[in-house]
Write an enzyme that holds these catalytic residues in place. Sequence first.
Site, mmCIF file in Angstrom:
data_model
loop_
_atom_site.group_PDB
_atom_site.id
_atom_site.type_symbol
_atom_site.label_atom_id
_atom_site.label_comp_id
_atom_site.label_asym_id
_atom_site.label_seq_id
_atom_site.Cartn_x
_atom_site.Cartn_y
_atom_site.Cartn_z
ATOM 1 N N ASN A 1 0.789 -1.225 0.000
ATOM 2 C CA ASN A 1 0.000 0.000 0.000
ATOM 3 C C ASN A 1 0.827 1.283 0.000
ATOM 4 O O ASN A 1 0.482 2.240 -0.700
ATOM 5 C CB ASN A 1 -0.985 0.004 1.173
ATOM 6 N N GLU B 1 3.990 -4.629 12.700
ATOM 7 C CA GLU B 1 3.130 -3.447 12.559
ATOM 8 C C GLU B 1 1.974 -3.876 11.678
ATOM 9 O O GLU B 1 2.147 -4.099 10.480
ATOM 10 C CB GLU B 1 3.920 -2.283 11.952
ATOM 11 N N CYS C 1 -2.957 1.504 6.891
ATOM 12 C CA CYS C 1 -3.292 0.883 8.176
ATOM 13 C C CYS C 1 -3.877 1.891 9.156
ATOM 14 O O CYS C 1 -4.686 1.538 10.015
ATOM 15 C CB CYS C 1 -2.058 0.219 8.777
#
Length: 486
Positions: free
Chosen positions: A154, A252, A286
């Site tokens: 992303n 993460e 995210c």
Amino acid sequence: MGLLDSAVWEGKIYLDGWTDGGAAPEASVEPATGKELGLLGRASVEDVRRAAASAAAAQKEWAARPYTERAAVLRRAGDLFQQHAEEISGWLVREGGAIPGRAGFEIETAAQECYEAAALASTPFGEVLRSSQPRFSMARQLPVGVVGVIAPFNVPVILAIRAVAPALALGNSVLFKPDPRTAVCGGVSIVRVLEEAGLPAGVLSLLPGGVDVGEAVITDPLTRVIAFTGSTRAGRRIGELAGKHLKRAHLELGGNSAMIVLDDVDPAEVVSAAAWGSFFNQGQVCMTTGRHLVSDRIADEYIAALAERADHLPVGDPATEQVALGPIIDVRQRDNIHARVTASVEQGARLAAGGTYEGLFYRPTVLADIPTTAPGWAEEIFGPVAPVRRFSTVDEAIALAADSEYGLSLGIMTRDVARALEIAAQIPSGAVHINDQTVNDEATIPFGGVGESGTGSRHGGARANLEAFTETQWVTLRSTPAQYPF
């Protein structure tokens, strides 16, 4: 010839120079058009084994170099990112679906990550400790050896270089597996920049591939630390593998971040941040604002303003049009987004804007008055969707925001900053942004989440990076040999 012109060759993989790849090459595809951009080789499990052996051998010499030499390589890498910004940005736009502004921001941030890593190379790496014995006692941080970095699609350059650069600066070597969907912009570009910057052969190996390659990186006996950014589902599997093989894993992971909007703000003033938080990068972040909690006194005005903003945002091919949103990365991800939107409407949410798509272009969507049980509220959507829910009291807002397995980022909109700090203390979150939306990151800060958003470990900032990519060694020195009862 540009930095990446020779990078996409049929049947080739970048591994200690161009060598025959162990797997058949796969196409790099432009999501906006479906056009094939080139062919890039894929690594095999055997390639991982060879790369790990090479990395372990090269790491010793790299770590033994003066810190000034490692710093110089990272500084040159930062300069090269800027010098080749147009070329790398072009790949981010076409292969990654980024709009040009986001691509430019990504390259600038990547350069800053390299500059910060260059400074990390000279950071103090130990401390003098008190001892009850007649000796000098200290702790020092030494390179772990080989670091595995697994990065997502992303924001592919930033989410890779933030681990690759500090790991290298501290004297480690790196096995790097980018997402296959962005293996050129988020993989080859980084390796080529560091190669041109003077990084020795073997210190960084690019391993484009699937799950089998990622698992091989994690389980190889020579890999000591894993830095992973991606979904919570994948993070669980990586954490299990790392634990089984006694590897340290920095995870993460996903998020479903809330933005609380109190009734002392003007909806017209906060709608810009609200739209950016949910629609930036097609919501494929995210930290995306996945839950809007709005005081019922201003909720109608807020929803109307956000829906109007969504309806006016242009969506299209970022390589040929001036747009605010580009394509979703692939059909599977688009269908996941749409399934959550349609299921949420069926469960009672009101579709205030969007909810439609053409090809991979998904309209920015506003779901008003969404039930807490609907998938658009309870789950990470990872798409351009803004679910909105009302609250009547601040305590209710706190309870709703805290009612999530995730804990990555939090936004609070209010004119009373002190009150916002009190609210933030009651909601588990790795980051809090008062009078801002949830998508924020800088090269100088320790970034990470809690709960399902990660293990609490951090990327970024000198102290966090030093802890992530070194081992602590206790050292004592006596002037004469110690004497014992026997």
